[in-house]
Design an enzyme around this catalytic site. Structure first.
Site, PDB file in Angstrom:
ATOM      1  N   GLY A  15       0.792  -1.234   0.000  1.00 10.62           N
ATOM      2  CA  GLY A  15       0.000   0.000   0.000  1.00 10.62           C
ATOM      3  C   GLY A  15       0.817   1.274   0.000  1.00 10.62           C
ATOM      4  O   GLY A  15       0.345   2.320   0.461  1.00 10.62           O
ATOM      5  N   ASN A  17       1.774   3.189  -2.560  1.00 11.20           N
ATOM      6  CA  ASN A  17       1.145   4.203  -3.413  1.00 11.20           C
ATOM      7  C   ASN A  17      -0.153   4.702  -2.791  1.00 11.20           C
ATOM      8  O   ASN A  17      -0.472   5.893  -2.866  1.00 11.20           O
ATOM      9  CB  ASN A  17       0.887   3.653  -4.819  1.00 11.20           C
ATOM     10  N   LEU A 100      -9.108  -7.326 -13.921  1.00  9.75           N
ATOM     11  CA  LEU A 100     -10.538  -7.098 -13.701  1.00  9.75           C
ATOM     12  C   LEU A 100     -11.356  -7.513 -14.920  1.00  9.75           C
ATOM     13  O   LEU A 100     -10.908  -7.397 -16.051  1.00  9.75           O
ATOM     14  CB  LEU A 100     -10.768  -5.626 -13.376  1.00  9.75           C
ATOM     15  N   HIS A 116       1.096   2.026 -13.615  1.00  3.54           N
ATOM     16  CA  HIS A 116       1.836   0.904 -14.188  1.00  3.54           C
ATOM     17  C   HIS A 116       3.318   1.267 -14.227  1.00  3.54           C
ATOM     18  O   HIS A 116       3.673   2.391 -14.608  1.00  3.54           O
ATOM     19  CB  HIS A 116       1.323   0.617 -15.607  1.00  3.54           C
ATOM     20  N   LEU A 151      -5.715  -4.759 -21.145  1.00  6.57           N
ATOM     21  CA  LEU A 151      -4.749  -4.591 -20.060  1.00  6.57           C
ATOM     22  C   LEU A 151      -3.696  -3.535 -20.386  1.00  6.57           C
ATOM     23  O   LEU A 151      -3.027  -3.611 -21.419  1.00  6.57           O
ATOM     24  CB  LEU A 151      -4.069  -5.939 -19.776  1.00  6.57           C
ATOM     25  N   GLU A 181       6.661   7.059  -8.643  1.00 10.10           N
ATOM     26  CA  GLU A 181       5.256   6.664  -8.498  1.00 10.10           C
ATOM     27  C   GLU A 181       4.611   7.391  -7.332  1.00 10.10           C
ATOM     28  O   GLU A 181       3.482   7.884  -7.427  1.00 10.10           O
ATOM     29  CB  GLU A 181       5.143   5.152  -8.277  1.00 10.10           C
TER      30      GLU A 181
END
Length: 197
Positions: A15, A17, A100, A116, A151, A181
């Site tokens: 977690g 990010n 997903l 990503h 994707l 990021e």
């Protein structure tokens, strides 16, 4: 405040990010500026360190173990129900390690984003850092993008680049990209909020 812009973050791991987004929201007072706040963090993995991290930041957490479901569709339907209970304006994937279903992605069209660890459209999928090194890239980085059924192919919202240095390994490059990021993702979420009516 009218039209609250609730944010739900989905995680599978540490977690980091997620924490960078929550901390930016709190420090910059997104609630005052946009009527926005991170209202829940949901994980598909019981041992995800990010759940404890979110709790320590004062955010509601929920667990939905994907192993309790006999199909991807059944899990995604339950996840959608859980996410929708928070009436989110934005759903943020932050190290959520699940592909997903199209039904889930369609349900959140325009309000589902991901980060990503490559400069998309290069190196979709996994092992991005080693693939960048193997390809002789001079730069690597990360991309925040809208999620679509294909994707790692949604519209790009923001990118940050880092140099690939002589002697880099996948781990050293990944560590440098992760620093970016943590700065880029909160900026991209903030920009998304600013773009909303």
């Amino acid at each position: 405040m009218p039209n609250p812009k609730n944010i739900v973050i989905l995680i599978s791991g540490s977690g980091s990010n997620m924490a960078s987004i929550v901390q930016a929201a709190q420090l910059q007072d997104w609630h005052q500026q946009f009527g926005a706040s991170v209202v829940a963090v949901i994980s598909n993995r019981p041992g995800a360190a990010g759940l404890q991290r979110a709790t320590s930041l004062g955010v509601t957490t929920q667990l939905l173990d994907h192993r309790a479901f006999n199909s991807r569709e059944a899990f995604d339907a339950a996840l959608m129900q859980q996410v929708d209970s928070y009436q989110p304006a934005l759903v943020v994937l932050a190290g959520f390690m699940r592909i997903l279903t199209p039904g889930f992605v369609d349900h959140y069209t325009g309000r589902l984003i991901n980060i990503h660890p490559s400069l998309l459209p290069a190196f979709t999928g996994i092992n991005t850092h080693q693939r960048a090194i193997n390809a002789g890239c001079l730069e690597a980085g990360c991309t925040v993008h809208q999620v679509t059924a294909e994707l790692d192919h949604g519209p790009i919202l923001a990118q940050a680049a880092v140099p690939v240095l002589p002697g880099d390994t996948a781990d050293t490059l990944a560590a440098r990209v992760l620093v970016q990021e943590h700065m880029l993702y909160p900026q991209a979420v903030r920009a998304w909020l600013q773009s909303q009516p």
